[in-house]
Enzyme design. Structure first.
Site, PDB file in Angstrom:
ATOM      1  CG  ASP A 162      68.545  51.989 -48.826  1.00 25.20           C
ATOM      2  OD1 ASP A 162      68.035  50.882 -49.068  1.00 25.20           O
ATOM      3  OD2 ASP A 162      68.658  52.431 -47.682  1.00 25.20           O
ATOM      4  CD  GLU A 392      75.010  48.311 -43.646  1.00 30.99           C
ATOM      5  OE1 GLU A 392      75.691  49.130 -42.992  1.00 30.99           O
ATOM      6  OE2 GLU A 392      73.881  48.576 -44.105  1.00 30.99           O
TER       7      GLU A 392
END
Ligand code: DGY
Length: 419
Positions: A162, A392
């Protein structure tokens, strides 16, 4: 190790919403495209039918034009923004209107090659194969209609990376959305580990733009204010296309569409060096709208080895660079080179380590005979999960786990590659 295996399996089971696995509860409560593919690699190690189901449910959301969306909103959730209403989804399975790096072909080939139950795996590949081909053709036709050999991405979310510094300039040229919104991600994760508002304002402008143009691929190709040749997507697509041809051989399938894929593979091979910067000796992304390379070293450039897109000399150069890169932080491989001014060790895709990326990079180096580099990546990943568990992503300086915890793809890569 036994305890870590147990914990990884429990993580997938706890994130299983019945046929698909959420990346983590709360922060990402739906099915994500490349998360799901990577997660299937983990399921494979203890439940092959469940691994194939993950892929089947993913393809259940495929659009008529072949696109497999980046998020499938199988059910409602109040913990995520932007949801299906903002995207303007009008499909049977609600979804976003962009895709994500197509790692699923490579995953399916791995799942067949290593299957305990070969006949079962073969039957699954047979039934999914045509949809998989449609998906890759969608990339080529819709994201490279001019046959340049290099697909474009329309959104940083499509790259899966992103807020990578590789598209700071390209994203900066996108207008900001003109309505107020409330981010939900910051309710789950410390804001220092997430993208800035200035990025979200532009992410959302693009979401509105696709909706306003009713997902019309021609209009969007001509008018999208963000178009990037992302070296990550290009590499993963390329590797996947080659894996599709190999699957086609195994299955003995004759299909004209495979010839088109073969032509596109050749086209990409002849175009890839336009992303190689001879001064920096590195593969970069390109802002297509300004025709400029984004000269910041991100680990996505290393995926060209995994793709088989780097030539012999480039591979040697990339291997030396990887060694130096891996020495530049306590743990490796930082997603942005630690000596870049834009490097931020805990902010999402601007520095942290992502295990599934390391796995692909290591697979590439290993296959090409650069075993030391592959081992270093694997050893560091193992050290990270020993230290911090299945987060993550990880801070390359401290090894601290960042973002969501009990994360599916991290647990899956541990089962598949580390344990
Ligand atoms: C998010 O919401 O942060 C996701 O990365 C979008 O895919």
């Amino acid at each position: 190790t036994a305890a870590l295996i147990k914990k990884a399996q429990e993580t997938l089971v706890a994130n299983d919403l019945g046929g698909y696995t959420v990346p983590t509860h709360g922060l990402y409560p739906f099915q994500w495209n490349w998360d799901s593919a990577i997660t299937a690699l983990g399921w494979k190690h203890f439940d092959e039918p469940r691994a194939w189901q993950e892929i089947e449910v993913l393809f259940d959301g495929q659009w008529d034009n072949g696109m497999v969306p980046h998020i499938l909103f199988h059910q409602d959730s109040t913990t995520y923004f932007p949801g299906p209403d903002i995207w303007g989804s009008d499909k049977r399975v609600k979804s976003t209107s962009i895709s994500q790096p197509p790692v699923v072909a490579t995953v399916m080939k791995d799942m067949l090659d290593t299957a305990d139950d070969k006949a079962f795996a073969l039957s699954k590949v047979e039934s999914l194969f045509s949809s998989l081909v449609d998906y890759h053709l969608w990339w080529y036709k819709e994201r490279d209609p001019l046959n340049t050999g290099l697909v474009v991405s329309y959104h940083p979310w499509e790259s899966g990376m992103d807020n990578s510094p590789a598209w700071d300039e390209a994203l900066h040229d996108v207008p900001c959305v003109d309505w107020e919104y409330e981010r939900r991600d910051l309710g789950h994760v410390n804001s220092a580990q997430r993208p800035h508002k200035s990025e979200y304002d532009r992410f959302l402008f693009l979401v509105d733009f696709f909706k306003k143009h009713k997902f019309d691929s021609e209009v969007i190709f001509n008018e999208c204010p963000y178009k990037v040749n992302d070296i990550g997507i290009i590499s993963i697509l390329h590797r996947g296309s080659k894996d599709i041809l190999a699957l086609g051989e195994t299955l003995g399938i004759k299909d004209e569409r495979l010839d088109i894929i073969a032509q596109r593979i050749a086209l990409t091979e002849s175009a890839i060096n336009t992303l190689w910067c001879p001064e920096a000796e590195y593969f970069y992304c390109r802002n297509v709208l300004t025709d400029t390379l984004c000269k910041v070293r991100t680990s996505a450039g290393m995926l060209t080895v995994f793709a088989g897109l780097a030539d012999a000399k480039q591979k040697d150069i990339l291997n030396s660079k990887a060694k130096q890169w891996n020495e530049a932080s306590q743990y490796c491989m930082a997603s942005t080179h630690p000596e870049e001014s834009r490097y931020e060790p805990q902010r999402y895709w601007r520095g942290p380590i992502w295990l599934h990326i390391n796995w692909m990079i290591a697979l590439g180096f290993e296959a090409e005979g650069y075993q030391q580099t592959a081992d270093k990546l694997r050893n560091d990943c193992r050290a990270l999960v020993d230290l911090s568990g299945y987060y993550e992503y990880f801070n390359p300086e401290t090894g601290e786990g960042c973002g969501g915890k009990d994360f599916s793809w991290t647990a899956a890569i541990a089962l598949h590659w580390l344990l």
